[in-house]
Motif scaffolding. Structure first.
Motif, PDB file in Angstrom:
ATOM      1  N   THR A  11       2.747 -20.215  59.222  1.00 13.65           N
ATOM      2  CA  THR A  11       2.850 -20.798  57.875  1.00 13.65           C
ATOM      3  C   THR A  11       3.210 -22.271  57.955  1.00 13.65           C
ATOM      4  N   GLU A  12       4.163 -22.605  58.830  1.00 16.51           N
ATOM      5  CA  GLU A  12       4.554 -24.007  58.998  1.00 16.51           C
ATOM      6  C   GLU A  12       3.395 -24.833  59.546  1.00 16.51           C
ATOM      7  N   LEU A  13       2.676 -24.268  60.514  1.00 17.65           N
ATOM      8  CA  LEU A  13       1.513 -24.954  61.068  1.00 17.65           C
ATOM      9  C   LEU A  13       0.473 -25.198  59.973  1.00 17.65           C
ATOM     10  N   ALA A  14       0.210 -24.186  59.144  1.00 12.51           N
ATOM     11  CA  ALA A  14      -0.789 -24.317  58.085  1.00 12.51           C
ATOM     12  C   ALA A  14      -0.380 -25.376  57.069  1.00 12.51           C
ATOM     13  N   GLU A  15       0.903 -25.433  56.720  1.00 12.44           N
ATOM     14  CA  GLU A  15       1.367 -26.456  55.780  1.00 12.44           C
ATOM     15  C   GLU A  15       1.166 -27.855  56.352  1.00 12.44           C
ATOM     16  N   HIS A  16       1.499 -28.013  57.636  1.00 14.20           N
ATOM     17  CA  HIS A  16       1.338 -29.316  58.279  1.00 14.20           C
ATOM     18  C   HIS A  16      -0.135 -29.693  58.342  1.00 14.20           C
ATOM     19  N   ALA A  17      -0.973 -28.735  58.697  1.00  8.03           N
ATOM     20  CA  ALA A  17      -2.406 -29.002  58.776  1.00  8.03           C
ATOM     21  C   ALA A  17      -2.993 -29.297  57.393  1.00  8.03           C
ATOM     22  N   ALA A  18      -2.514 -28.608  56.363  1.00  4.90           N
ATOM     23  CA  ALA A  18      -3.027 -28.812  55.009  1.00  4.90           C
ATOM     24  C   ALA A  18      -2.702 -30.206  54.489  1.00  4.90           C
ATOM     25  N   SER A  19      -1.574 -30.770  54.937  1.00  8.65           N
ATOM     26  CA  SER A  19      -1.162 -32.081  54.443  1.00  8.65           C
ATOM     27  C   SER A  19      -2.101 -33.193  54.898  1.00  8.65           C
ATOM     28  N   GLN A  20      -2.916 -32.941  55.933  1.00  6.73           N
ATOM     29  CA  GLN A  20      -3.854 -33.958  56.416  1.00  6.73           C
ATOM     30  C   GLN A  20      -5.272 -33.394  56.552  1.00  6.73           C
ATOM     31  N   LEU A  21      -5.561 -32.385  55.733  1.00  2.93           N
ATOM     32  CA  LEU A  21      -6.868 -31.734  55.796  1.00  2.93           C
ATOM     33  C   LEU A  21      -7.975 -32.695  55.379  1.00  2.93           C
ATOM     34  N   PRO A  22      -9.009 -32.877  56.193  1.00  5.55           N
ATOM     35  CA  PRO A  22     -10.140 -33.730  55.797  1.00  5.55           C
ATOM     36  C   PRO A  22     -11.055 -32.974  54.829  1.00  5.55           C
ATOM     37  N   ALA A  23     -12.131 -33.617  54.427  1.00  7.96           N
ATOM     38  CA  ALA A  23     -13.095 -32.971  53.546  1.00  7.96           C
ATOM     39  C   ALA A  23     -13.654 -31.720  54.218  1.00  7.96           C
ATOM     40  N   VAL A  24     -13.761 -30.643  53.447  1.00  6.46           N
ATOM     41  CA  VAL A  24     -14.270 -29.374  53.956  1.00  6.46           C
ATOM     42  C   VAL A  24     -15.458 -28.952  53.101  1.00  6.46           C
ATOM     43  N   THR A  25     -16.563 -28.596  53.742  1.00  7.88           N
ATOM     44  CA  THR A  25     -17.704 -28.055  53.023  1.00  7.88           C
ATOM     45  C   THR A  25     -17.592 -26.541  53.011  1.00  7.88           C
ATOM     46  N   THR A  26     -17.441 -25.987  51.834  1.00 10.60           N
ATOM     47  CA  THR A  26     -17.237 -24.544  51.733  1.00 10.60           C
ATOM     48  C   THR A  26     -18.540 -23.798  52.004  1.00 10.60           C
ATOM     49  N   SER A  27     -18.405 -22.594  52.522  1.00 11.01           N
ATOM     50  CA  SER A  27     -19.561 -21.750  52.820  1.00 11.01           C
ATOM     51  C   SER A  27     -19.129 -20.302  52.734  1.00 11.01           C
ATOM     52  N   LYS A  28     -20.095 -19.397  52.758  1.00 12.73           N
ATOM     53  CA  LYS A  28     -19.789 -17.981  52.623  1.00 12.73           C
ATOM     54  C   LYS A  28     -18.948 -17.468  53.777  1.00 12.73           C
ATOM     55  N   ASP A  29     -19.111 -18.066  54.987  1.00 12.01           N
ATOM     56  CA  ASP A  29     -18.353 -17.602  56.147  1.00 12.01           C
ATOM     57  C   ASP A  29     -17.053 -18.369  56.351  1.00 12.01           C
ATOM     58  N   LEU A  30     -16.633 -19.146  55.344  1.00 12.46           N
ATOM     59  CA  LEU A  30     -15.378 -19.892  55.479  1.00 12.46           C
ATOM     60  C   LEU A  30     -14.185 -18.947  55.499  1.00 12.46           C
ATOM     61  N   ALA A  31     -14.178 -17.951  54.605  1.00 10.56           N
ATOM     62  CA  ALA A  31     -13.105 -16.958  54.580  1.00 10.56           C
ATOM     63  C   ALA A  31     -13.287 -15.986  55.740  1.00 10.56           C
ATOM     64  N   PRO A  32     -12.197 -15.404  56.257  1.00  8.58           N
ATOM     65  CA  PRO A  32     -12.314 -14.500  57.408  1.00  8.58           C
ATOM     66  C   PRO A  32     -12.981 -13.172  57.081  1.00  8.58           C
ATOM     67  N   CYS A  33     -13.144 -12.843  55.792  1.00 12.07           N
ATOM     68  CA  CYS A  33     -13.831 -11.623  55.385  1.00 12.07           C
ATOM     69  C   CYS A  33     -14.258 -11.785  53.931  1.00 12.07           C
ATOM     70  N   ASP A  34     -15.083 -10.876  53.445  1.00  7.37           N
ATOM     71  CA  ASP A  34     -15.596 -10.995  52.077  1.00  7.37           C
ATOM     72  C   ASP A  34     -14.523 -10.741  51.028  1.00  7.37           C
ATOM     73  N   ASP A  35     -13.645  -9.764  51.271  1.00  7.11           N
ATOM     74  CA  ASP A  35     -12.559  -9.433  50.343  1.00  7.11           C
ATOM     75  C   ASP A  35     -11.259  -9.391  51.137  1.00  7.11           C
ATOM     76  N   GLY A  36     -10.259 -10.117  50.670  1.00  9.09           N
ATOM     77  CA  GLY A  36      -9.016 -10.157  51.425  1.00  9.09           C
ATOM     78  C   GLY A  36      -7.805 -10.420  50.566  1.00  9.09           C
ATOM     79  N   LEU A  37      -6.637 -10.081  51.113  1.00 10.88           N
ATOM     80  CA  LEU A  37      -5.337 -10.420  50.534  1.00 10.88           C
ATOM     81  C   LEU A  37      -4.496 -10.995  51.655  1.00 10.88           C
ATOM     82  N   LEU A  38      -4.075 -12.224  51.483  1.00 17.89           N
ATOM     83  CA  LEU A  38      -3.336 -12.955  52.514  1.00 17.89           C
ATOM     84  C   LEU A  38      -1.958 -13.292  51.963  1.00 17.89           C
TER      85      LEU A  38
END
Length: 431
Positions: free
Chosen positions: A206-233
């Motif tokens: 979680t800490e790693l994700a927060e740090h990475a999110a603070s400097q996230l570059p532009a992301v092109t979304t796609s159908k395979d971006l999520a790890p599965c079609d339906d999820g709860l994280l």
């Protein structure tokens, strides 16, 4: 009949505002440090510092609509009209008492909280105030999703029951705020949760994700971006300044529909807590996100809600993450067996252990290669990685902070980096 007037809160302290002679004022109970009200519609806020309008509890759960209560204060010189409105918030204990017809218990709770329970007139006047609202109460109630609850410790083993209760809530009769814009898709959300793969993100990740999110570059979304079609994280602790606890999503050919949640119920006594778990569960939706395929997400319009989700998904997809199965409680196993449902697959996501780098690093400069005589910290950062047909597409890959240089060389102290440590346990959390 016209609907209730739009509720306003102070943008500075996030407190709902009353009106006095058509001017917005802070409620009398609020210590506002002397700052003037800065009115903003509560529909624009994720968190509103409400209290129960019946007893003053700091964690109201429901919105009721009743009589438009106004209090007239007079003196020999003037009269002032304070509008308390026709939309009142109710906490879990007050709502349970009102549903059971125990209005005087609500009055008793209110005067005790105000420390005036030994004054007989206080009971009578408080009851008059409550009845002025309740006599014209409309049927139904709406779930409050903006209450700032204390942190709730949810573990991997809790995810199956959290998911099932959330799906049941979506299929139930309790109303959601119209500002969420999901009332028309509750059935689809419940069905998606039934199919959802479950992820629990440990604290280090979680800490790693927060740090990475603070400097996230532009992301092109796609159908395979999520790890599965339906999820709860679910993150091990509330993430970002928005205090996000969880996100669910479903994917189709054109868009990823996501719902952001916060955890509720922490701090309640046993009986009200059981009442809340049966009626609502552990999570309430606070925002929705819509990520269309081939959309470039640069500066997220939601101030970081999508950034933490995108960063977490990207980290899961690369070698920064490893996931291991969580142990399923015996009670959950029996419940699913009775319902003839397959056991839920709960995955614990944590930072992958990295192998030790070589004994020495080569640094290329204008004079060719040379051997480094010291080690320096390299800050965690994103790098675009080629993928797809002919490696023509690009997606961000996060590079962990690491020490560059020979293993036994001294570390340069002129640079610093945020170190994220992964301490593995002999057993997975929740076992």
């Amino acid at each position: 009949m016209t609907g209730p007037r739009e509720e306003m809160a102070c943008a500075t302290c996030l407190t709902p505002l009353n009106t006095l002679d058509d001017q917005y004022i802070h409620p009398p109970y609020r210590d506002n440090d002397g700052h003037p009200p800065v009115p903003v519609p509560t529909s624009q806020l994720d968190t509103v510092n409400r209290t129960c309008d019946f007893c003053g509890d700091q964690h109201p759960m429901w919105t009721l609509i009743g009589g438009n209560v106004r209090v007239l204060a007079t003196s020999s010189q003037t009269g002032l009209m304070q509008d308390m409105g026709e939309t009142w918030a109710a906490c879990v204990p007050c709502m349970a008492d009102l549903d059971a017809g125990r209005a005087m218990k609500v009055v008793d709770r209110a005067v005790r909280r105000m420390h005036v329970h030994d004054i007989p007139l206080a009971h009578a006047e408080t009851n008059k105030l409550h009845q002025a609202f309740l006599r014209q109460r409309r049927p139904g109630r709406v779930l409050l999703t903006t209450t700032a609850w204390p942190d709730l410790d949810l573990r991997p083993r809790d995810l199956p029951k959290v998911r099932d209760r959330l799906a049941s809530f979506y299929r139930g009769p309790q109303e959601l705020p119209s500002t969420l814009h999901i009332s028309h898709m509750r059935s689809q959300l419940a069905d998606s949760l039934d199919r959802a793969r479950l992820y629990w993100i440990d604290d280090s990740f979680t800490e790693l994700a927060e740090h990475a999110a603070s400097q996230l570059p532009a992301v092109t979304t796609s159908k395979d971006l999520a790890p599965c079609d339906d999820g709860l994280l679910l993150w091990a602790r509330p993430a970002t300044t928005h205090r996000i606890t969880a996100v669910s999503w479903s994917t189709d050919d054109n868009v990823i529909e996501a719902v952001v949640y916060r955890a509720i119920g922490s701090g309640l006594e046993n009986q009200p807590l059981q009442h809340l778990r049966e009626e609502v569960g552990w999570l309430v939706p606070v925002r929705t996100l819509q990520l269309r395929h081939n959309q470039s997400v640069d500066s997220p319009p939601d101030d970081g809600r999508s950034a933490i989700l995108l960063a977490t998904w990207l980290l899961i997809a690369q070698r920064a993450a490893e996931d291991v199965p969580a142990k399923i409680d015996k009670t959950i196993r029996k419940k699913y067996a009775r319902a003839q449902r397959p056991l839920p697959d709960v995955r614990i996501v944590r930072i992958r252990t990295h192998s030790q780098r070589g004994d020495e690093a080569k640094i290329t400069g204008t004079g060719g290669s040379r051997t480094s005589t010291s080690r320096v910290w390299v800050t965690g950062h994103w790098r675009n990685q080629a993928y797809g047909p002919g490696r023509t597409l690009r997606r961000p890959v996060y590079i962990h902070p690491f020490l560059r240089g020979p293993e036994n060389a001294p570390i340069k102290l002129s640079t610093t980096v945020r170190v994220l440590d992964q301490r593995h346990r002999d057993k997975a959390p929740g076992d």
